[in-house]
Design a protein around this motif. Sequence first.
Motif, PDB file in Angstrom:
ATOM      1  N   TYR A 252      -0.352 -52.160  32.347  1.00 17.98           N
ATOM      2  CA  TYR A 252      -1.387 -51.696  31.381  1.00 17.98           C
ATOM      3  C   TYR A 252      -0.845 -51.314  30.025  1.00 17.98           C
ATOM      4  O   TYR A 252      -1.627 -51.435  29.004  1.00 17.98           O
ATOM      5  CB  TYR A 252      -1.974 -50.411  32.141  1.00 17.98           C
ATOM      6  N   LEU A 253       0.514 -50.835  29.973  1.00 17.67           N
ATOM      7  CA  LEU A 253       0.867 -50.640  28.472  1.00 17.67           C
ATOM      8  C   LEU A 253       0.955 -51.702  27.573  1.00 17.67           C
ATOM      9  O   LEU A 253       0.445 -51.770  26.387  1.00 17.67           O
ATOM     10  CB  LEU A 253       2.252 -49.761  28.451  1.00 17.67           C
ATOM     11  N   VAL A 254       1.483 -52.673  28.257  1.00 19.25           N
ATOM     12  CA  VAL A 254       1.757 -53.972  27.326  1.00 19.25           C
ATOM     13  C   VAL A 254       0.416 -54.565  26.658  1.00 19.25           C
ATOM     14  O   VAL A 254       0.451 -54.554  25.445  1.00 19.25           O
ATOM     15  CB  VAL A 254       2.362 -55.196  28.084  1.00 19.25           C
ATOM     16  N   PRO A 255      -0.474 -54.778  27.426  1.00 17.10           N
ATOM     17  CA  PRO A 255      -1.847 -55.269  26.922  1.00 17.10           C
ATOM     18  C   PRO A 255      -2.362 -54.377  25.760  1.00 17.10           C
ATOM     19  O   PRO A 255      -2.963 -54.990  24.723  1.00 17.10           O
ATOM     20  CB  PRO A 255      -2.859 -55.620  27.765  1.00 17.10           C
ATOM     21  N   VAL A 256      -2.287 -53.010  26.116  1.00 15.55           N
ATOM     22  CA  VAL A 256      -2.781 -51.973  25.085  1.00 15.55           C
ATOM     23  C   VAL A 256      -2.017 -52.101  23.903  1.00 15.55           C
ATOM     24  O   VAL A 256      -2.795 -52.243  22.952  1.00 15.55           O
ATOM     25  CB  VAL A 256      -2.750 -50.581  25.894  1.00 15.55           C
ATOM     26  N   LYS A 257      -0.747 -52.177  24.011  1.00 14.74           N
ATOM     27  CA  LYS A 257       0.085 -52.358  22.676  1.00 14.74           C
ATOM     28  C   LYS A 257      -0.096 -53.485  22.067  1.00 14.74           C
ATOM     29  O   LYS A 257      -0.280 -53.495  20.900  1.00 14.74           O
ATOM     30  CB  LYS A 257       1.459 -52.453  23.210  1.00 14.74           C
ATOM     31  N   MET A 258      -0.388 -54.567  22.723  1.00 18.45           N
ATOM     32  CA  MET A 258      -0.639 -55.811  22.039  1.00 18.45           C
ATOM     33  C   MET A 258      -2.059 -55.946  21.166  1.00 18.45           C
ATOM     34  O   MET A 258      -2.115 -56.197  20.149  1.00 18.45           O
ATOM     35  CB  MET A 258      -0.827 -56.970  23.250  1.00 18.45           C
ATOM     36  N   LEU A 259      -2.968 -55.097  21.855  1.00 19.69           N
ATOM     37  CA  LEU A 259      -4.024 -55.031  21.272  1.00 19.69           C
ATOM     38  C   LEU A 259      -4.057 -54.234  19.962  1.00 19.69           C
ATOM     39  O   LEU A 259      -4.827 -54.423  19.075  1.00 19.69           O
ATOM     40  CB  LEU A 259      -5.153 -54.397  22.129  1.00 19.69           C
ATOM     41  N   LEU A 260      -3.191 -53.522  19.884  1.00 14.27           N
ATOM     42  CA  LEU A 260      -2.858 -52.538  18.770  1.00 14.27           C
ATOM     43  C   LEU A 260      -2.044 -53.257  17.742  1.00 14.27           C
ATOM     44  O   LEU A 260      -1.413 -52.734  16.648  1.00 14.27           O
ATOM     45  CB  LEU A 260      -2.451 -51.055  19.258  1.00 14.27           C
ATOM     46  N   GLY A 261      -1.334 -54.535  18.086  1.00 15.15           N
ATOM     47  CA  GLY A 261      -0.771 -55.101  16.932  1.00 15.15           C
ATOM     48  C   GLY A 261       0.665 -55.285  17.412  1.00 15.15           C
ATOM     49  O   GLY A 261       1.575 -55.672  16.627  1.00 15.15           O
ATOM     50  N   PHE A 262       1.130 -54.687  18.458  1.00  8.45           N
ATOM     51  CA  PHE A 262       2.769 -54.766  18.724  1.00  8.45           C
ATOM     52  C   PHE A 262       3.060 -55.748  19.903  1.00  8.45           C
ATOM     53  O   PHE A 262       2.507 -55.589  21.155  1.00  8.45           O
ATOM     54  CB  PHE A 262       3.081 -53.264  19.293  1.00  8.45           C
ATOM     55  N   MET A 263       3.889 -56.718  19.688  1.00  8.46           N
ATOM     56  CA  MET A 263       3.936 -57.625  20.590  1.00  8.46           C
ATOM     57  C   MET A 263       5.284 -57.266  21.523  1.00  8.46           C
ATOM     58  O   MET A 263       6.311 -56.740  20.780  1.00  8.46           O
ATOM     59  CB  MET A 263       4.374 -59.123  19.928  1.00  8.46           C
TER      60      MET A 263
END
Lengths: 397, 347
Positions: A252-263
């Motif tokens: 869950y953390l990864v897609p949330v981070k991606m959405l906030l612009g962190f790959m």
Amino acid sequence: MFGTLNNYLNGVQRAWSGQDGQTVASFVSLSDKHIMNRNLYLQNPESAVERQLDQPIDEIVSAHLKVLYYLGCEPRGYMEAYKHQTQCTQAVVKMLQLLKEENWCLPIMYAVCLDLRILAQKCEEEGKSSKPGEILEKAAECLMGCFRVCAADNRSSDEDTKRLGMLTLVNQLFKVYFRINKLHLCKPLIRAIDSSAFKDSFPLAEQITYKYFVGRKAMFDSDYKAADEFLSFAFQNCSRRFPKNKRSILIYLVPVKMLLGFMPKKMVLERYDVLQFHELACALKEGNVRRFDDVIQKHEAFFIKCGIYLLVEKLKFIAYRNLFKKVYLIKNTHQLDLSNFQSALEFVGEEGITMDETHCIVANLIYEGRIKGYISHVHNKLVVSKQNPFPPLNTVS
Amino acid sequence: MTEFVQGTCEDMCPQHEIKLRTKEHLLHFFERKQGEKNVPGIVVKSFSRSAAGIKTPRKSDLRTPRALQKTVEYLLKDILMDKRKPLCFVYDFIFDRLRCVRQEIVMQNLDTLTTISLLEPTIMFLAYCRYRLCTEAVDNFDPAICNQHLQECLKKTLCCYDELSLQDERPFTILMTKRRSFIESLYQLFNLGSYEALQRSLKVPMNFRDPIFCTAQQMSLEMYRRNYYKVMKLMEGLPHILAAIASLKLPVLRRELYQVFSVAYNSKNLTVPIKWLQTGFLYSDRGSVVNDCKYYGVEAQSDGESVKFSKAAFLCDRNPINAVHEGFVEEKLQKLYLPEVLLLKKF
């Protein structure tokens, strides 16, 4: 290990009068070794138990022994066992009410509640309920009984209050509510914990579980900043000894981070076996809109199972933004013909993209602040700002 | 477990109620014989709230599944096509009588298949009227109540589908499959872009995903991703009632796009042609574009050919305009023989 029923009951009585909650808990837990002892599998243990044990523990133990009996049957009587575990939990509620201003008995509640949830889950898997989720819902009601007693205990001192047991129960309830997809029921529980004076003194393990669920809840409510905060706390504090749990958080953390612009970095994804996100990130970085769709399709089952399918679908704007940025870098001018964008979309394999749709995609990106500039419809051109026309993703919210 | 009463009444209205309502002068316009007052013609059982103090209904007061089926068909065929009164009047009558049917489903705890076959036409009727009556004054037609009932019927029906899928010994027939696909699509479009609905769409079994369902699902997804233009483009391709229900979202979609455009096409001198907005936003005429633009603070140019977007001038606190009848939907509805469609015999 205990030999006869008498030995077992003596053990329980000794621990009970010594107010040793932990030991009593192990005597009524379904993950303790005593459950291997066939002498304890009794269909009607009441008279024997009542002779040796005080109230209110006698009722708990009787119900527990009946659970053992039904689990020992061939084939296992999960449904019957679950029913008696419910009685056991109700007896625990009575015990909590009787033992005023003391909380040494909380471990007993933890053990019984945990087993109740697991048994309910087992019954659901066996397909014993007429409607899916029905048994778990009933179990949640039962857990709520314990929760109410704990939450209402505000007269005892801070060391002896049963309110310290709230978080463990809330986590059990979360597990049920997430499984039966009744997330709206989480709200009052979250409020109860957030307003609790013991918020930071609960055991770390329970806090991690709590943050994990609250983070997922925030994610579903599209509050990604909060989700990031909660899930990051859970991930950082979760010990390396539990890679499976860390993986669950990461999903869950990864897609949330991606959405906030962190790959995400490939190494981390590899370590926790979630390389699906790596493929996704590659497609996004490339700005390959078509490949992005393909990756989602390829791992559709995984994303749906984890309940993040819609979240990853939301990432598509990143692919558009990166693709258009590439066009800008190649053209190296501030006035970009929109037909260039259309060609780029066609080049990566988007089928049937019209000029009008291209306009709208670009317009959306400008509106969301991901491209700085404006469109001239007359000239069919995007005019981008001289400074920082494509702000870094993590600066735009 | 509570025992459920099984109805025995084979008529559309129990004798007891016909007598009572005739005596009390409570016969509805459509229930009188040749317009004569207090002479019962074809009477249909009316809805009454279950409340404390009311006795449990007798067997003879409840209708059999066959009678219920007949009632639904009579209402949606004979009454709906009765042109003596305006539609909102007809709607009130049918709405009440169908509500009674729904009440009996619950009272008698009818089986899943019967429930589905009674609820599906109810859904179609509510959906059709929701669109057809959207321009009526609130006194004549309350869209909020209609929405609420439509949503309830939809959810109940979806639950029944799920239940049926679990007991898989009875496979869906071709007609049932078609009907379910249609209702599932309707649910997506009625709840366009909602997380809950989308989540469901992911779990719909493959055999119910016909091309129309896939379009509906994609529209919902694009709505969720805020790609409003794409939603409108796909809307054009939907069949009759589905297009009608989706078109109720047009005012919201247009408003969002006007706002997006006010930022993206923000300029002191540059303009955007009205013609372009008209096709893209699915307007049937130029006048409606100008009206909407004016409402949201988008300035129309004196040449009457174009508008000018300005970030500062856009009135973001304006609520979306009420839904109206859309040209492209009217065209699709024109050729229909309604009873056939509402009773899901033809798609």
